[in-house]
Design a protein around this motif. Structure first.
Motif, PDB file in Angstrom:
ATOM      1  N   GLY A   1      -3.865  -5.718   3.572  1.00 25.96           N
ATOM      2  CA  GLY A   1      -2.655  -4.948   3.806  1.00 25.96           C
ATOM      3  C   GLY A   1      -2.810  -3.749   4.705  1.00 25.96           C
ATOM      4  O   GLY A   1      -1.821  -3.106   5.069  1.00 25.96           O
ATOM      5  N   MET A   2      -4.044  -3.408   5.102  1.00 28.88           N
ATOM      6  CA  MET A   2      -4.244  -2.192   5.884  1.00 28.88           C
ATOM      7  C   MET A   2      -3.681  -2.321   7.299  1.00 28.88           C
ATOM      8  O   MET A   2      -3.251  -1.324   7.884  1.00 28.88           O
TER       9      MET A   2
ATOM     10  N   ARG B   1      -9.734   2.884   1.029  1.00 26.92           N
ATOM     11  CA  ARG B   1      -8.812   2.488   2.083  1.00 26.92           C
ATOM     12  C   ARG B   1      -8.795   3.502   3.225  1.00 26.92           C
ATOM     13  O   ARG B   1      -8.591   3.134   4.386  1.00 26.92           O
TER      14      ARG B   1
ATOM     15  N   LEU C   1      -3.560   8.336   1.002  1.00 24.73           N
ATOM     16  CA  LEU C   1      -3.427   7.019   0.381  1.00 24.73           C
ATOM     17  C   LEU C   1      -3.654   7.123  -1.120  1.00 24.73           C
ATOM     18  O   LEU C   1      -4.585   7.803  -1.571  1.00 24.73           O
TER      19      LEU C   1
ATOM     20  N   SER D   1      -5.457   3.657  -7.577  1.00 24.21           N
ATOM     21  CA  SER D   1      -4.972   2.479  -8.303  1.00 24.21           C
ATOM     22  C   SER D   1      -3.920   2.868  -9.330  1.00 24.21           C
ATOM     23  O   SER D   1      -4.153   3.732 -10.179  1.00 24.21           O
TER      24      SER D   1
ATOM     25  N   ASP E   1      -3.056  -3.412  -7.646  1.00 20.85           N
ATOM     26  CA  ASP E   1      -4.128  -2.497  -7.219  1.00 20.85           C
ATOM     27  C   ASP E   1      -5.423  -2.813  -7.948  1.00 20.85           C
ATOM     28  O   ASP E   1      -6.508  -2.846  -7.340  1.00 20.85           O
TER      29      ASP E   1
ATOM     30  N   GLY F   1      -7.542   4.714  -2.851  1.00 19.92           N
ATOM     31  CA  GLY F   1      -7.073   5.308  -1.610  1.00 19.92           C
ATOM     32  C   GLY F   1      -8.195   5.874  -0.770  1.00 19.92           C
ATOM     33  O   GLY F   1      -8.105   5.917   0.456  1.00 19.92           O
TER      34      GLY F   1
ATOM     35  N   ALA G   1      -0.061  -1.522   7.066  1.00 19.59           N
ATOM     36  CA  ALA G   1       0.125  -0.094   6.822  1.00 19.59           C
ATOM     37  C   ALA G   1      -0.070   0.712   8.101  1.00 19.59           C
ATOM     38  O   ALA G   1       0.702   1.632   8.400  1.00 19.59           O
TER      39      ALA G   1
ATOM     40  N   ILE H   1       0.861  -1.193   0.000  1.00 12.10           N
ATOM     41  CA  ILE H   1       0.000   0.000   0.000  1.00 12.10           C
ATOM     42  C   ILE H   1       0.890   1.232   0.000  1.00 12.10           C
ATOM     43  O   ILE H   1       1.773   1.372   0.842  1.00 12.10           O
ATOM     44  N   CYS H   2       0.642   2.126  -0.946  1.00  6.02           N
ATOM     45  CA  CYS H   2       1.434   3.349  -1.074  1.00  6.02           C
ATOM     46  C   CYS H   2       0.725   4.488  -0.337  1.00  6.02           C
ATOM     47  O   CYS H   2      -0.460   4.737  -0.550  1.00  6.02           O
ATOM     48  N   TRP H   3       1.460   5.161   0.549  1.00  6.12           N
ATOM     49  CA  TRP H   3       0.869   6.274   1.297  1.00  6.12           C
ATOM     50  C   TRP H   3       1.947   7.301   1.620  1.00  6.12           C
ATOM     51  O   TRP H   3       3.147   7.005   1.607  1.00  6.12           O
TER      52      TRP H   3
ATOM     53  N   ARG I   1      -7.086  -5.985  -6.747  1.00  4.96           N
ATOM     54  CA  ARG I   1      -7.778  -5.792  -5.466  1.00  4.96           C
ATOM     55  C   ARG I   1      -9.071  -5.009  -5.651  1.00  4.96           C
ATOM     56  O   ARG I   1     -10.028  -5.202  -4.901  1.00  4.96           O
TER      57      ARG I   1
END
Length: 490
Positions: free
Chosen positions: A329-330, A356, A271, A274, A279, A353, A333, A250-252, A282
């Motif tokens: 994955g949260m 999420r 967050l 996609s 991504d 994002g 993260a 996960i990119c944040w 999911r």
């Protein structure tokens, strides 16, 4: 009969007869100049252009709009400062702190005898404009410094040229004028007389109304740049950026705003939408099982996605049925974020994002109930797909939220319509959507079709236009445009 090709230019066909040089013709192709850099092109501009500060547009001074060549207008900056209540608290707190500072005017040399001019200067600055005390006068100046970075003072003089007062002027009405070298025009002497050329123009009612010289106006932006006349604003740099090495993470990003305390210390967690192939996988992994127990459902999907987390089902059961792809994955993260986060937190996201962000808000609320960890102050989302069922909405109902949807009444951001609530798959938005409208251009529509309304730049432009209009109550929450620009992080 004339020879064929007579009178026309001709070139030798043999490569041995071809000379390439930047030196003398007789030295062609000899020594280090063989296929060398060649002599530079002779400059086209006259010698007097030497020293020009920057490559401004021709006719730069003809503009009748203050800050007309800048991407962010004064109106946008003021709309943000007035419409975003947390930012307004930061500004007012800093103004209070500066205005409370004590001040005096004295000689630099402490051993020198008292200068009689000091008393006169103190009397002058007790009411610099003749109307407001120093603290109130300073607050007027600081407002334009903090919000638009254009503090401006008009130097009112008597007929003899003596200074009578320093009057604050709205810096958003001032347009700097440049000379041939791209700099502010300065006084010069001509025939024994001092000439004060126009250095600034005041734009009123859309027209240049008044010319000012450097003798008339003090225009003092803080963030000056060599390549422009108006001040620039520092670009947002992430205080922490998590870009997973594998595309299943996960990119944040984390941006800290201010120092400590509610008014000065805000952590904004953003967050990403996609981007990677994982991504998109999911996004489509949307089958939540409403008939299984919450524990069994979460455990099944987490293990299906490769996460071996003992006790995860029991820990997240309170969320209810949620989108498995958004949940995956949260927990990891959040574990990475927690050591970095301070007390005041805003969660934000776009597209994937955004979904999420809602789930992360739920996890943090649960963490706050169990471990007394800080819960989010707010959750701000753009183009949010439905992340879960009604139970998730109830869990995060205590957190102020704003979820924006771009559309014009008949056409809307299609991402906000999925997953479809069908039968037992009763997906909902955790918070009612707030409508904004910025129509995509023809190129966007051609490229993205029904998804053209989903682009984050459209949300940004829509919010910039409505700041200060749609945001009015204490629970209204908006995201800084500078942070919103980074929602499309790659």
């Amino acid at each position: 009969m004339a020879e064929r090709g007579a009178g026309q230019r001709s070139w030798p066909l043999s490569p041995y007869d071809l000379n390439v040089t930047y030196g003398k013709p007789g030295d062609a192709g000899l020594g280090p100049d063989w296929f060398g850099p060649l002599e530079p092109i002779t400059p086209l501009a006259p010698p007097e252009v030497a020293g020009r500060q920057w490559d401004y547009l021709s006719g730069y001074n003809l503009s009748t709009v203050a800050r007309g060549y800048a991407p962010i207008s004064f109106a946008t900056l003021r709309g943000l400062a007035d419409g975003y209540d947390l930012l307004r608290l930061v500004i007012e707190t800093r103004k209070d702190q500066v205005a409370r500072l004590s001040w005096t005017i004295s000689a630099r040399d402490k051993k020198a005898s008292a200068d009689p001019r000091s008393a006169g200067l103190k009397r002058f600055f007790a009411k610099p404009d003749g109307r407001h005390g120093f603290a109130d006068w300073l607050r007027l100046l600081l407002e334009d410094l903090f919000v638009i970075d254009a503090p401006t003072l008009y130097m009112r003089r008597d007929r003899a040229g003596r200074l009578l007062g320093l009057l604050p002027i709205d810096g958003a009405t001032i347009k700097p004028v440049i000379d041939d070298w791209g700099r502010t025009p300065l006084p010069f002497t001509q025939n024994g007389a001092t000439i004060y050329p126009c250095a600034y123009q005041q734009i009123l009612k859309g027209y240049p109304a008044v010319d000012y010289s450097v003798r008339d106006l003090l225009y003092r932006p803080r963030n000056i740049r060599v390549d422009r006349a108006y001040p620039d604003y520092p670009k947002i740099a992430w205080d922490h950026f998590e870009q997973p090495q594998r595309d299943d993470g996960i990119c944040w990003g984390l941006k800290r705003i201010g120092g400590s305390g509610l008014a000065l210390g805000i952590d904004v967690v953003v967050l990403r939408g996609s981007v990677t192939q994982q991504d998109w996988f999911r996004d489509f992994d949307a089958l939540a099982d409403p008939f299984e127990s919450d524990e069994r459902q979460l455990e099944t999907f987490l293990h299906h996605l490769g996460f071996s987390i003992e006790g995860a089902a029991e820990e997240h059961a309170f969320l209810g049925p949620v989108h498995p792809g958004f949940l995956a994955g949260m927990e990891a993260a959040l574990a990475a974020m927690r050591p970095l986060l301070r007390e005041n937190i805003i969660i934000a996201g776009h597209s994937l994002g955004a979904a999420r962000a809602a789930i992360l808000t739920g996890l943090m609320v649960h963490d706050a109930n169990l471990n007394k960890a800080p819960a989010p102050l707010a959750c701000v989302t753009f183009g949010q797909p439905r992340p879960g069922f009604a139970k998730l909405a109830g869990v995060i109902a205590s957190v102020p939220q704003r979820s924006y949807c771009n559309g014009n009444g008949s056409l809307v951001d299609m991402i906000t319509e999925v997953p479809i609530a069908l039968g037992p798959e009763n997906y909902v938005h955790p918070h009612p959507l707030t409508d904004v409208c910025e129509e995509p251009g023809a190129s966007w529509k051609q490229q993205w079709g029904v998804f053209a309304w989903h682009a984050m730049p459209l949300y940004l432009r829509a919010l910039e236009r409505c700041y200060g209009l749609a945001l009015s109550g204490p629970d209204d929450v908006a995201l800084l445009p500078a942070v919103a620009r980074h929602l499309e992080i790659h």
